[in-house]
Scaffold this motif. Structure first.
Motif, PDB file in Angstrom:
ATOM      1  N   ARG A 402       3.949   8.884  -8.174  1.00 33.36           N
ATOM      2  CA  ARG A 402       5.258   8.242  -7.985  1.00 33.36           C
ATOM      3  C   ARG A 402       5.248   7.181  -6.886  1.00 33.36           C
ATOM      4  NH1 ARG A 402       8.331  13.526  -5.372  1.00 33.36           N
ATOM      5  NH2 ARG A 402       7.145  13.630  -3.432  1.00 33.36           N
ATOM      6  N   GLY A 403       4.138   7.029  -6.161  1.00 33.74           N
ATOM      7  CA  GLY A 403       4.062   6.056  -5.082  1.00 33.74           C
ATOM      8  C   GLY A 403       3.329   6.642  -3.894  1.00 33.74           C
ATOM      9  N   THR A 415       9.247  15.205   3.174  1.00 39.44           N
ATOM     10  CA  THR A 415       8.873  13.896   2.631  1.00 39.44           C
ATOM     11  C   THR A 415      10.154  13.106   2.416  1.00 39.44           C
ATOM     12  OG1 THR A 415       7.006  14.934   1.513  1.00 39.44           O
ATOM     13  CG2 THR A 415       7.581  12.717   0.817  1.00 39.44           C
ATOM     14  N   PRO A 416      10.628  12.386   3.452  1.00 39.12           N
ATOM     15  CA  PRO A 416      11.930  11.738   3.352  1.00 39.12           C
ATOM     16  C   PRO A 416      11.933  10.468   2.533  1.00 39.12           C
ATOM     17  CG  PRO A 416      10.949  11.262   5.470  1.00 39.12           C
ATOM     18  CD  PRO A 416      10.017  12.218   4.778  1.00 39.12           C
ATOM     19  N   TYR A 417      10.749   9.919   2.236  1.00 43.74           N
ATOM     20  CA  TYR A 417      10.725   8.622   1.573  1.00 43.74           C
ATOM     21  C   TYR A 417       9.410   8.468   0.836  1.00 43.74           C
ATOM     22  CZ  TYR A 417      11.334   3.575   0.873  1.00 43.74           C
ATOM     23  OH  TYR A 417      11.478   2.330   0.313  1.00 43.74           O
ATOM     24  N   THR A 418       9.481   7.807  -0.301  1.00 34.20           N
ATOM     25  CA  THR A 418       8.285   7.454  -1.057  1.00 34.20           C
ATOM     26  C   THR A 418       8.272   5.945  -1.238  1.00 34.20           C
ATOM     27  OG1 THR A 418       8.229   9.567  -2.237  1.00 34.20           O
ATOM     28  CG2 THR A 418       7.043   7.725  -3.231  1.00 34.20           C
ATOM     29  N   ILE A 419       7.195   5.297  -0.813  1.00 32.51           N
ATOM     30  CA  ILE A 419       7.071   3.849  -0.946  1.00 32.51           C
ATOM     31  C   ILE A 419       6.758   3.537  -2.411  1.00 32.51           C
ATOM     32  CG2 ILE A 419       5.826   1.790  -0.200  1.00 32.51           C
ATOM     33  CD1 ILE A 419       5.006   3.415   2.307  1.00 32.51           C
ATOM     34  N   PRO A 420       7.637   2.801  -3.091  1.00 35.08           N
ATOM     35  CA  PRO A 420       7.329   2.465  -4.488  1.00 35.08           C
ATOM     36  C   PRO A 420       6.240   1.401  -4.555  1.00 35.08           C
ATOM     37  CG  PRO A 420       9.399   1.448  -3.795  1.00 35.08           C
ATOM     38  CD  PRO A 420       8.944   2.298  -2.655  1.00 35.08           C
ATOM     39  N   VAL A 421       5.288   1.587  -5.450  1.00 32.17           N
ATOM     40  CA  VAL A 421       4.255   0.593  -5.714  1.00 32.17           C
ATOM     41  C   VAL A 421       4.308   0.235  -7.192  1.00 32.17           C
ATOM     42  CG1 VAL A 421       2.784   1.269  -3.788  1.00 32.17           C
ATOM     43  CG2 VAL A 421       2.505   2.405  -5.972  1.00 32.17           C
ATOM     44  N   ASP A 422       3.435  -0.698  -7.620  1.00 35.55           N
ATOM     45  CA  ASP A 422       3.556  -1.294  -8.955  1.00 35.55           C
ATOM     46  C   ASP A 422       2.895  -0.491 -10.057  1.00 35.55           C
ATOM     47  OD1 ASP A 422       5.047  -3.529  -8.148  1.00 35.55           O
ATOM     48  OD2 ASP A 422       3.240  -4.488  -7.380  1.00 35.55           O
ATOM     49  N   ASP A 448      -1.762  -3.737  -4.285  1.00 37.00           N
ATOM     50  CA  ASP A 448      -0.546  -3.786  -3.492  1.00 37.00           C
ATOM     51  C   ASP A 448      -0.894  -3.645  -2.012  1.00 37.00           C
ATOM     52  OD1 ASP A 448       0.930  -4.015  -5.760  1.00 37.00           O
ATOM     53  OD2 ASP A 448       1.891  -2.057  -5.641  1.00 37.00           O
ATOM     54  N   VAL A 449      -0.229  -4.441  -1.173  1.00 35.82           N
ATOM     55  CA  VAL A 449      -0.439  -4.383   0.271  1.00 35.82           C
ATOM     56  C   VAL A 449       0.820  -3.781   0.895  1.00 35.82           C
ATOM     57  CG1 VAL A 449      -1.004  -5.671   2.349  1.00 35.82           C
ATOM     58  CG2 VAL A 449      -1.868  -6.449   0.123  1.00 35.82           C
ATOM     59  N   VAL A 450       0.668  -2.622   1.516  1.00 32.58           N
ATOM     60  CA  VAL A 450       1.787  -1.879   2.092  1.00 32.58           C
ATOM     61  C   VAL A 450       1.735  -1.991   3.607  1.00 32.58           C
ATOM     62  CG1 VAL A 450       2.799   0.423   2.383  1.00 32.58           C
ATOM     63  CG2 VAL A 450       1.871  -0.265   0.156  1.00 32.58           C
ATOM     64  N   TYR A 455       7.185   0.131   5.654  1.00 34.83           N
ATOM     65  CA  TYR A 455       7.294   1.096   4.558  1.00 34.83           C
ATOM     66  C   TYR A 455       7.670   0.406   3.247  1.00 34.83           C
ATOM     67  CZ  TYR A 455       7.044   4.968   7.896  1.00 34.83           C
ATOM     68  OH  TYR A 455       6.642   5.860   8.852  1.00 34.83           O
ATOM     69  N   ALA A 456       6.947  -0.643   2.948  1.00 31.53           N
ATOM     70  CA  ALA A 456       7.245  -1.418   1.750  1.00 31.53           C
ATOM     71  C   ALA A 456       6.004  -2.212   1.361  1.00 31.53           C
ATOM     72  CB  ALA A 456       8.417  -2.365   1.985  1.00 31.53           C
ATOM     73  N   VAL A 457       5.930  -2.576   0.085  1.00 32.44           N
ATOM     74  CA  VAL A 457       4.897  -3.505  -0.369  1.00 32.44           C
ATOM     75  C   VAL A 457       5.281  -4.893   0.121  1.00 32.44           C
ATOM     76  CG1 VAL A 457       3.787  -4.557  -2.379  1.00 32.44           C
ATOM     77  CG2 VAL A 457       4.302  -2.107  -2.384  1.00 32.44           C
ATOM     78  N   VAL A 458       4.431  -5.494   0.948  1.00 40.22           N
ATOM     79  CA  VAL A 458       4.743  -6.789   1.538  1.00 40.22           C
ATOM     80  C   VAL A 458       3.905  -7.919   0.944  1.00 40.22           C
ATOM     81  CG1 VAL A 458       5.563  -5.816   3.703  1.00 40.22           C
ATOM     82  CG2 VAL A 458       3.140  -6.374   3.455  1.00 40.22           C
TER      83      VAL A 458
END
Length: 558
Positions: A402-403, A415-422, A448-450, A455-458
């Motif tokens: 899921r990321g 796990t408060p957050y999951t970084i979405p990737v492609d 993908d570059v995180v 906490y994001a794909v940049v």
């Protein structure tokens, strides 16, 4: 309250939302020694700024001065966006989510202010040519992400002078994609760690006076008594940057009575470090030198049922996971120590604290203190594909379908957050500075570059292959991409391919030497071997035969 002309605040104010909103240029807002109190820090919205309530908000204006007061209990104490030629001075901001947030704002100054006990301290994002001088950036609290004194992202040509950056629970200063900044005459004390910088253009001293900063963990000496250490202070990050003129006392620049005696000489190129390649192949742990013809068994016992291996932060301890217990072996001395049995079956990684090992699986997480033998269990039910332990306390990035999960061990495994990737991550590699994670997306020709604080794909790196494995050069300038057909070397900054090599066999794992001069390629299928290639040119120098397909390789160095 909308402020359209200069004023001096007459009393404290309790604010259910924003406190003061500046709506004109050329305003001087004197808080008159009074306090603006907000409704609380609000929910986490990272990586976006938290703007539910702002003590003083300035957007799209110029020549604004905010001074002489205090902001407490807002989502952001003071927020500048698209603001130029403005000043914050003699303002205390405490117990906000963000102390000061300077966003797409240029040619401003923050002077003589106290930024304390916030989640995030002083934050610059996409902001250039600002002056940060004489501020106290101290004791920011931990509610990850956060806990840093000064965070600078994609910001250039800023000057950081005469600040005290003290006892922030995470980084004192975190620079990410921040270039051509100048930092000197600062006291950097008791942060964990003190600094991280993933660029090579920032300058950590005053070139004219040859004076740097005071670092409380500096171990060097001042034999000539000029208040400046005789050896440089290393800046954490891939560029091997240093503060060549560190002070040996707090506020040393105010005590200095003579010119710096310049002992600094840029470091000569590092001699190649001794390297041992460690491979997991057919349930056995194998070791080999890069010039060897064949590998040998690393473990004298328990070496046929190993399912995971990991390298310690000392770069010489190898952890082998077999039948739910761990063997720790020093690659130099050969000494092996068995640890107690584990309850979790999963992926193994060494924590960044230097003395803990974690196992993350679908039934939970277990962390072992290798010094005390104490085990901790955390509830987690993801399906991990790869791990990247963070430089932060008890925080690990977990690649799942899921990321990228943010797994907080200090919060009971929450796990408060999951970084979405492609897509579904099939490989993940963290840069040595800890500021970037590179993620290979299954079935897609993209990396993908995180950003590990955004906490994001940049960013994205388009490639010609579907990646199976990744590795990053120590200087974080070259990304190596393994696939079913071979390896490509890509420059990270320009995203161009500089070399490629084809192999008889599928690439299942990659590793880079500490000096960045060799790439090690684990081959499975038609070939069971470790290929040793020059880096970044990828000319194959040696092929080390294995008896079975490898699944993992590590590089121990000493």
């Amino acid at each position: 309250m909308r402020v359209s002309e200069s004023l001096t605040l007459a009393n404290d104010r309790s604010c259910p939302g924003d406190g003061l909103v500046v709506v004109a240029d050329g305003i001087t807002l004197d808080l008159g020694g009074h306090t603006l109190t907000g409704p609380g820090i609000g929910p986490q919205t990272w990586p976006l700024p938290q703007l539910d309530s702002v003590g003083v908000r300035v957007g799209g204006h110029s020549r604004v001065t905010i001074r002489n007061g205090k902001t407490v209990g807002f989502s952001t104490g003071i927020y500048f966006v698209d603001t130029t030629n403005s000043i914050i001075e003699n303002v205390t901001t405490q117990r906000n989510r963000f102390g000061f947030y300077i966003h797409t704002s240029h040619n401003n100054a923050v002077k003589g202010s106290d930024v304390e006990f916030n989640i995030y301290g002083l934050h610059l994002q996409n902001s250039d040519d600002n002056l940060l001088q004489g501020n106290l950036l101290a004791r920011q609290t931990y509610n990850s992400p956060g806990g840093y004194g000064l965070y600078m992202y994609a910001s250039a040509r800023n000057r950081v002078l005469e600040n005290t950056i003290d006892s922030n629970i995470n980084w004192g200063m975190w620079f990410s994609e921040a270039k051509d900044n100048v930092v000197f005459h600062n006291n950097v004390i008791g942060n964990n760690p003190q600094v991280s910088d993933n660029e090579t253009s920032n300058v950590w001293y005053d070139a004219q006076t040859k004076e740097g900063n005071y670092w409380s963990d500096y171990k060097g000496k001042d034999a000539d008594g000029d208040q400046v250490g005789d050896t440089p202070y290393p800046i954490l990050g891939p560029g091997t940057m240093v503060d060549p003129y560190p002070f040996v006392e707090k506020d040393g620049w105010t005590k200095k009575r003579r010119a710096t005696i310049d002992h600094y000489e840029p470091a000569a190129p590092h001699a190649p470090r001794a390297v041992t390649i460690v491979a997991l192949a057919g349930g056995a742990v194998k070791s080999m030198h890069p010039e060897a013809n064949r590998a040998s068994d690393l473990l004298a016992r328990d070496s046929r049922n190993v399912t995971q291996i990991a390298l310690g932060t000392d770069e010489r301890t190898v952890y082998s996971y077999t039948d739910r217990f761990v063997v720790a072996q020093d690659i130099v001395t050969g000494n092996a120590t068995a640890k107690q049995a584990l309850t979790v079956d999963g992926i193994v990684a060494a924590n960044r604290d230097g003395h803990s090992l974690m196992v993350v699986g679908s039934t939970g997480v277990e962390q072992i203190d290798l010094e005390t033998g104490q085990n901790e269990y955390f509830d987690y039910h993801g399906q991990p594909e790869a791990l990247a332990p963070s430089y932060k306390h008890n925080h690990v990035f977990v690649a799942t379908a899921r990321g990228i999960d943010l797994l907080y061990l200090n919060l009971g495994g929450r796990t408060p957050y999951t970084i979405p990737v492609d897509g579904i991550p099939v490989a993940m590699a963290m840069a040595g500075s800890g500021t970037r994670i590179y993620v290979a997306v299954g079935g897609e020709k993209v990396i993908d570059v995180v950003d590990t604080e955004q906490y994001a794909v940049v960013d994205h790196i388009a490639v010609d292959v579907t990646a199976t494995s990744l590795a990053i050069s120590p200087r974080e300038d070259v990304l190596y991409i393994g696939s079913a057909g071979g390896v490509e070397a890509i420059t990270i900054r320009t995203k161009t391919r500089i070399a490629a090599a084809a192999f008889l066999g599928s690439v299942v794992d990659l590793a880079v030497s500490p000096n960045g001069d060799q790439l090690y390629v684990a081959l499975a299928g038609l070939s069971h071997a470790i290929a040793v290639a020059d880096a970044p040119g990828l000319r194959v120098a040696n092929l080390i035969e294995l008896e079975a397909d490898p699944s993992r390789i590590l590089v121990a160095s000493y």
